[in-house]
Scaffold this motif. Structure first.
Motif, PDB file in Angstrom:
ATOM      1  N   ASP A  69       4.324  17.354  26.334  1.00 56.44           N
ATOM      2  CA  ASP A  69       4.795  16.080  26.892  1.00 56.44           C
ATOM      3  C   ASP A  69       4.086  15.757  28.205  1.00 56.44           C
ATOM      4  O   ASP A  69       4.696  15.358  29.191  1.00 56.44           O
ATOM      5  CB  ASP A  69       6.315  16.091  27.115  1.00 56.44           C
ATOM      6  CG  ASP A  69       7.089  16.150  25.824  1.00 56.44           C
ATOM      7  OD1 ASP A  69       6.631  15.537  24.842  1.00 56.44           O
ATOM      8  OD2 ASP A  69       8.140  16.810  25.792  1.00 56.44           O
ATOM      9  N   TRP A  93       4.907   5.001  25.241  1.00 58.28           N
ATOM     10  CA  TRP A  93       5.881   4.200  24.513  1.00 58.28           C
ATOM     11  C   TRP A  93       6.881   5.116  23.839  1.00 58.28           C
ATOM     12  O   TRP A  93       6.541   6.200  23.367  1.00 58.28           O
ATOM     13  CB  TRP A  93       5.149   3.360  23.463  1.00 58.28           C
ATOM     14  CG  TRP A  93       5.983   2.388  22.719  1.00 58.28           C
ATOM     15  CD1 TRP A  93       6.233   1.093  23.073  1.00 58.28           C
ATOM     16  CD2 TRP A  93       6.680   2.599  21.487  1.00 58.28           C
ATOM     17  NE1 TRP A  93       7.040   0.494  22.139  1.00 58.28           N
ATOM     18  CE2 TRP A  93       7.330   1.398  21.149  1.00 58.28           C
ATOM     19  CE3 TRP A  93       6.821   3.697  20.640  1.00 58.28           C
ATOM     20  CZ2 TRP A  93       8.102   1.258  20.008  1.00 58.28           C
ATOM     21  CZ3 TRP A  93       7.599   3.563  19.496  1.00 58.28           C
ATOM     22  CH2 TRP A  93       8.227   2.345  19.194  1.00 58.28           C
ATOM     23  N   CYS A  94       8.124   4.655  23.784  1.00 59.46           N
ATOM     24  CA  CYS A  94       9.138   5.345  22.988  1.00 59.46           C
ATOM     25  C   CYS A  94      10.023   4.296  22.333  1.00 59.46           C
ATOM     26  O   CYS A  94      10.116   3.160  22.812  1.00 59.46           O
ATOM     27  CB  CYS A  94       9.962   6.305  23.846  1.00 59.46           C
ATOM     28  SG  CYS A  94      11.178   5.530  24.897  1.00 59.46           S
ATOM     29  N   GLY A 138      10.044  -1.496  21.613  1.00 57.26           N
ATOM     30  CA  GLY A 138      10.229  -0.188  22.222  1.00 57.26           C
ATOM     31  C   GLY A 138      10.189  -0.287  23.730  1.00 57.26           C
ATOM     32  O   GLY A 138      10.255  -1.379  24.301  1.00 57.26           O
ATOM     33  N   VAL A 144       9.610  12.568  30.163  1.00 61.09           N
ATOM     34  CA  VAL A 144      10.289  11.615  29.280  1.00 61.09           C
ATOM     35  C   VAL A 144      10.512  10.268  29.962  1.00 61.09           C
ATOM     36  O   VAL A 144      10.548  10.181  31.183  1.00 61.09           O
ATOM     37  CB  VAL A 144      11.661  12.149  28.791  1.00 61.09           C
ATOM     38  CG1 VAL A 144      11.502  13.403  27.962  1.00 61.09           C
ATOM     39  CG2 VAL A 144      12.606  12.384  29.942  1.00 61.09           C
ATOM     40  N   THR A 145      10.694   9.237  29.133  1.00 54.20           N
ATOM     41  CA  THR A 145      11.111   7.930  29.631  1.00 54.20           C
ATOM     42  C   THR A 145      12.635   7.914  29.687  1.00 54.20           C
ATOM     43  O   THR A 145      13.285   8.872  29.258  1.00 54.20           O
ATOM     44  CB  THR A 145      10.619   6.799  28.708  1.00 54.20           C
ATOM     45  OG1 THR A 145      11.339   6.851  27.486  1.00 54.20           O
ATOM     46  CG2 THR A 145       9.124   6.889  28.449  1.00 54.20           C
ATOM     47  N   VAL A 178       8.211  10.569  24.698  1.00 50.73           N
ATOM     48  CA  VAL A 178       7.114   9.669  24.339  1.00 50.73           C
ATOM     49  C   VAL A 178       6.744   9.909  22.878  1.00 50.73           C
ATOM     50  O   VAL A 178       6.606  11.046  22.435  1.00 50.73           O
ATOM     51  CB  VAL A 178       5.892   9.942  25.250  1.00 50.73           C
ATOM     52  CG1 VAL A 178       4.679   9.168  24.792  1.00 50.73           C
ATOM     53  CG2 VAL A 178       6.241   9.630  26.695  1.00 50.73           C
ATOM     54  N   THR A 179       6.606   8.817  22.120  1.00 47.56           N
ATOM     55  CA  THR A 179       6.195   8.940  20.720  1.00 47.56           C
ATOM     56  C   THR A 179       4.808   8.376  20.472  1.00 47.56           C
ATOM     57  O   THR A 179       4.171   8.715  19.488  1.00 47.56           O
ATOM     58  CB  THR A 179       7.201   8.254  19.782  1.00 47.56           C
ATOM     59  OG1 THR A 179       7.330   6.892  20.165  1.00 47.56           O
ATOM     60  CG2 THR A 179       8.551   8.945  19.831  1.00 47.56           C
TER      61      THR A 179
END
Length: 127
Positions: A37, A45-46, A59, A85-86, A91-92
Motif C-alpha cells: 500500500d 482511487w478507491c 469513487g 489508505v484513503t 487504494v484499488t
C-alpha cells in the motif's frame, strides 16, 4: 524553500532542490509497491461503498506525496492524510504522475504543491 506562493495562491519557483541522494536512492524511495500500500507520486482511487457498486466509475480520489502519504479531502475544513489508505479504505487503482512533465520536473516541487493544497483546502468551508 523551493516554491513561493503569492497572495493569489499562484506558485513560483525560486531555487533548485538540493540533490543529496543518488538517482538509485530516489528511484527506490519513490517506487510504487501495491503489495505494501505504498503509492508515491500518484493519484489514487478507491470505491465508495454502495455508490460504486451501482456506478463503478464513481469513487474517491486522493493524491500522494513522494513518501507515499495519501492526501484526500474528507469534508469541510478537513483533509485526511495517511500513509496507506484513503478515508474510504484501501487504494484499488492508481495512476503514477509523470514528474518530468510538470513545470519544474522536481519531486520537491510536487511535495510542496500537495502540502500547499492541503493547507489551502483545510481552511475552506464546504457548503
Amino acid at each position: 524553500m523551493l516554491a513561493a506562493w503569492d497572495k493569489n495562491n499562484r506558485m513560483s519557483f525560486e531555487a533548485e532542490f538540493p540533490n543529496d541522494a543518488s538517482l538509485d536512492e530516489v528511484k527506490e524511495r519513490t517506487r510504487v509497491k501495491p503489495q505494501d500500500d505504498h503509492f508515491p507520486l500518484c493519484l489514487v482511487w478507491c470505491p465508495l461503498p454502495l455508490f460504486s457498486w451501482f456506478f463503478p466509475v464513481i469513487g474517491h480520489l486522493g493524491i500522494t506525496t513522494s513518501d507515499g502519504t495519501i492526501h484526500d479531502f474528507q469534508g469541510s475544513c478537513s483533509v485526511h492524510t495517511d500513509p496507506h489508505v484513503t478515508i474510504f479504505g484501501p487504494v484499488t487503482k492508481y495512476l503514477r504522475a509523470d514528474i518530468l512533465q510538470t513545470d519544474t520536473g522536481s519531486i520537491a516541487a510536487w511535495d510542496d504543491a500537495v502540502e500547499h493544497a492541503t493547507q489551502v483546502y483545510s481552511a475552506l468551508p464546504v457548503c
